[in-house]
Design a protein around this motif. Structure first.
Motif, PDB file in Angstrom:
ATOM      1  N   LEU A  66       0.810  -1.213   0.000  1.00  0.00           N
ATOM      2  CA  LEU A  66       0.000   0.000   0.000  1.00  0.00           C
ATOM      3  C   LEU A  66       0.844   1.263   0.000  1.00  0.00           C
ATOM      4  O   LEU A  66       0.390   2.306  -0.491  1.00  0.00           O
ATOM      5  N   ASN A  67       2.046   1.189   0.547  1.00  0.00           N
ATOM      6  CA  ASN A  67       2.875   2.396   0.597  1.00  0.00           C
ATOM      7  C   ASN A  67       4.322   2.046   0.933  1.00  0.00           C
ATOM      8  O   ASN A  67       4.625   0.949   1.406  1.00  0.00           O
ATOM      9  N   THR A  68       5.176   3.006   0.684  1.00  0.00           N
ATOM     10  CA  THR A  68       6.539   2.980   1.203  1.00  0.00           C
ATOM     11  C   THR A  68       6.736   4.262   2.022  1.00  0.00           C
ATOM     12  O   THR A  68       5.995   5.234   1.873  1.00  0.00           O
ATOM     13  N   ASN A  69       7.729   4.251   2.910  1.00  0.00           N
ATOM     14  CA  ASN A  69       8.037   5.398   3.779  1.00  0.00           C
ATOM     15  C   ASN A  69       6.864   5.731   4.715  1.00  0.00           C
ATOM     16  O   ASN A  69       5.907   4.985   4.831  1.00  0.00           O
ATOM     17  N   GLY A  70       6.992   6.866   5.420  1.00  0.00           N
ATOM     18  CA  GLY A  70       5.864   7.436   6.134  1.00  0.00           C
ATOM     19  C   GLY A  70       5.613   6.977   7.551  1.00  0.00           C
ATOM     20  O   GLY A  70       4.502   7.126   8.059  1.00  0.00           O
ATOM     21  N   GLN A  71       6.635   6.448   8.238  1.00  0.00           N
ATOM     22  CA  GLN A  71       6.500   6.100   9.649  1.00  0.00           C
ATOM     23  C   GLN A  71       7.467   6.988  10.438  1.00  0.00           C
ATOM     24  O   GLN A  71       8.284   7.697   9.863  1.00  0.00           O
ATOM     25  N   ARG A 106       4.301   5.829  -6.980  1.00  0.00           N
ATOM     26  CA  ARG A 106       5.540   6.150  -7.697  1.00  0.00           C
ATOM     27  C   ARG A 106       6.709   5.333  -7.154  1.00  0.00           C
ATOM     28  O   ARG A 106       6.700   4.887  -6.025  1.00  0.00           O
ATOM     29  N   ASP A 107       7.696   5.172  -8.022  1.00  0.00           N
ATOM     30  CA  ASP A 107       8.897   4.389  -7.670  1.00  0.00           C
ATOM     31  C   ASP A 107       8.541   2.964  -7.248  1.00  0.00           C
ATOM     32  O   ASP A 107       9.151   2.393  -6.332  1.00  0.00           O
ATOM     33  N   ASN A 108       7.544   2.402  -7.927  1.00  0.00           N
ATOM     34  CA  ASN A 108       7.110   1.010  -7.695  1.00  0.00           C
ATOM     35  C   ASN A 108       6.659   0.755  -6.255  1.00  0.00           C
ATOM     36  O   ASN A 108       6.799  -0.363  -5.733  1.00  0.00           O
ATOM     37  N   GLU A 162      -5.702   1.939  -8.540  1.00  0.00           N
ATOM     38  CA  GLU A 162      -6.038   3.229  -9.140  1.00  0.00           C
ATOM     39  C   GLU A 162      -6.077   4.313  -8.064  1.00  0.00           C
ATOM     40  O   GLU A 162      -5.667   5.447  -8.295  1.00  0.00           O
ATOM     41  N   ALA A 163      -6.561   3.969  -6.882  1.00  0.00           N
ATOM     42  CA  ALA A 163      -6.548   4.926  -5.775  1.00  0.00           C
ATOM     43  C   ALA A 163      -5.111   5.309  -5.415  1.00  0.00           C
ATOM     44  O   ALA A 163      -4.828   6.476  -5.102  1.00  0.00           O
ATOM     45  N   GLN A 164      -4.191   4.349  -5.468  1.00  0.00           N
ATOM     46  CA  GLN A 164      -2.786   4.650  -5.192  1.00  0.00           C
ATOM     47  C   GLN A 164      -2.235   5.631  -6.218  1.00  0.00           C
ATOM     48  O   GLN A 164      -1.498   6.557  -5.871  1.00  0.00           O
ATOM     49  N   GLN A 165      -2.581   5.431  -7.475  1.00  0.00           N
ATOM     50  CA  GLN A 165      -2.152   6.367  -8.512  1.00  0.00           C
ATOM     51  C   GLN A 165      -2.683   7.766  -8.223  1.00  0.00           C
ATOM     52  O   GLN A 165      -1.958   8.757  -8.336  1.00  0.00           O
ATOM     53  N   TRP A 166      -3.949   7.843  -7.860  1.00  0.00           N
ATOM     54  CA  TRP A 166      -4.586   9.134  -7.587  1.00  0.00           C
ATOM     55  C   TRP A 166      -3.921   9.820  -6.396  1.00  0.00           C
ATOM     56  O   TRP A 166      -3.626  11.014  -6.428  1.00  0.00           O
ATOM     57  N   CYS A 167      -3.651   9.067  -5.331  1.00  0.00           N
ATOM     58  CA  CYS A 167      -3.055   9.639  -4.118  1.00  0.00           C
ATOM     59  C   CYS A 167      -1.660  10.203  -4.376  1.00  0.00           C
ATOM     60  O   CYS A 167      -1.220  11.118  -3.669  1.00  0.00           O
ATOM     61  N   ASP A 168      -0.961   9.659  -5.349  1.00  0.00           N
ATOM     62  CA  ASP A 168       0.411  10.078  -5.592  1.00  0.00           C
ATOM     63  C   ASP A 168       0.536  11.234  -6.570  1.00  0.00           C
ATOM     64  O   ASP A 168       1.646  11.646  -6.895  1.00  0.00           O
ATOM     65  N   GLN A 169      -0.576  11.764  -7.045  1.00  0.00           N
ATOM     66  CA  GLN A 169      -0.509  12.954  -7.886  1.00  0.00           C
ATOM     67  C   GLN A 169      -0.461  14.176  -6.983  1.00  0.00           C
ATOM     68  O   GLN A 169      -1.365  14.390  -6.171  1.00  0.00           O
TER      69      GLN A 169
END
Length: 439
Positions: free
Chosen positions: A136-141, A348-350, A290-297
């Protein structure tokens, strides 16, 4: 799966038609920053509903946005429920039950948990087969310290805390108080536990002897820091930023500094649900991707923050989420920087791809600290749980360019803040050179 290879969805003319429609919708979304309106897809899911759990964390955004923006409906599943869970322990228990038993079918989850459930180590010996479909994500902790340690200006190097913790223990002993130094994580053997243990151990602080590692649910971290329950904690955003905003504690590191673009949460479902509902699984996966794509814009971040901050989701002020979502970091001790590459990434960045090499690092660390037996067949366990094949099929159906679909199960050698490298080709060599460990 009836009439379905375990490692491949049926490729049919219907799927091709669906892919055309989906690719068109995704293309529009990428150009306008808006998610396409729900469409009828040719590959009809077996069911229109599923129950997915989430914890109040920023990295649950893909599930929340898929619900808020009608993406589950777009892919033929309008009745999907995204249900808040009180803790990771509750998430586990509800996954064991399954929706048929009053629980849930899948969840936003700490990446090691589906492995520990499949192995039966956190389910009382009962093996509950799980599949990981996407990261679901990378980073962010973040790792946060009590204000008492503010002047130490701790960041990646935790070693000054060894003397500071010893001093705290001595002061408490002199006052006939409990001497234990408590550090909080969110679940035994979970990602935050592993980040905290690695960070302490790299500074010469033995998490098995020098501190007491306790478990606190993510939304309760700030309140427990206010009451002095612990000296430090590790948790996902927005709670580290909220701690700083409320001046309850000071930030030590954001985990992108620990290991840039490190894997974090996953989308996992019960294996039996996936096996029984292959088309619905694909629909769920495409909606979340698709939600992941949207969140990363970048242009969507303010709206994402506004949506997930709502009462039914994270229930926090927007300012507790926004800055770090943009890569703006203020640790509350004078250290600040802007670095979007250390912000949470969803696509982004896989970021969405569930690399097997990352799963192996988590399993190796769980062996290091005794959460899995030393003789665990990690390769076999990963083959049972990791469904990167389904991710690739969904990506192709969505029209994701071939160049954006990884062709390897490994991201290669990973290097951490202390210079230690993890080579997925030789995890035992990595484990052997770590001085502090339980095994």
């Amino acid at each position: 799966m009836a009439n379905l290879s375990r490692r491949r969805f049926l490729v049919t003319a219907a799927a091709t038609t669906a892919a055309t429609l989906i690719a068109h919708g995704c293309s529009n979304q990428q150009q306008t920053g808006q998610v396409a309106q729900p469409t009828t897809i040719a590959e009809t899911p077996e069911v229109t509903t599923a129950k997915l759990g989430f914890i109040a964390l920023t990295d649950a955004a893909p599930l929340i946005i898929a619900k808020e923006k009608g993406l589950f409906a777009k892919y033929g599943m309008p009745d999907v429920e995204v249900v808040k869970q009180a803790s990771w322990g509750v998430t586990r228990d509800n996954l064991v039950l399954g929706s048929a038993g009053g629980g849930i079918d899948g969840a936003h989850i700490l990446t090691p948990m589906p492995y520990l459930m499949t192995a039966g180590t956190i389910t009382g010996g009962k093996k509950v087969p799980m599949y990981i479909l996407a990261r679901l994500n990378t980073n962010g902790q973040g790792i946060v310290l009590a204000n008492a340690y503010k002047d130490l200006n701790i960041s990646t190097d935790s070693s000054p805390l060894k003397e500071a913790f010893a001093k705290t223990r001595a002061e408490r002993r002199a006052q006939n108080q409990e001497e234990q130094i408590k550090v909080a994580v969110t679940f035994p053997g979970g990602t935050h536990d592993l980040w905290m243990r690695y960070w302490l151990a790299a500074g010469g602080i033995d998490p098995e002897k020098d501190v007491s590692v306790i478990v606190v649910p993510p939304p309760q971290m700030v309140a427990n820091m206010k009451t002095g329950t612990m000296e430090a904690f590790c948790v996902g955003e927005p709670w580290p930023q909220q701690t700083v905003n409320q001046k309850v504690g000071v930030g030590a590191i954001t985990t992108g500094e620990f290991w840039q673009d490190h894997p974090e949460k996953s989308l996992a479902l019960r294996a039996d649900w996936v096996d029984q509902h292959p088309k619905a699984t694909k629909a769920l996966l495409m909606a979340v991707m698709e939600a992941q794509q949207w969140c990363d814009q970048p242009e969507n971040i303010p709206e994402m923050v506004k949506l997930i901050a709502q009462r039914q989701w994270l229930k926090v002020p927007e300012q507790d989420i926004l800055d770090r979502s943009l890569g703006k970091f203020d640790f509350g001790n004078g250290r600040t920087f802007d670095n979007p590459n250390l912000a949470m990434k969803f696509w982004r960045d896989n970021a969405s791809y569930p690399y097997q090499s990352h799963e192996l690092w988590f399993l190796t660390e769980d062996i290091r600290w005794g959460y899995l037996p030393a003789d665990t067949d990690t390769k076999a366990l990963i083959q049972k749980v990791n469904r990167e094949d389904l991710w690739r099929e969904a990506a192709k159906a969505m029209g994701v360019p071939a160049a954006e679909i990884p062709t390897t199960t490994s991201r290669g050698v990973e290097t951490f803040f202390d210079g230690v490298a993890f080579d997925p080709q030789n995890p035992q060599a990595y484990l052997s050179k770590l001085e502090l460990k339980k095994v």
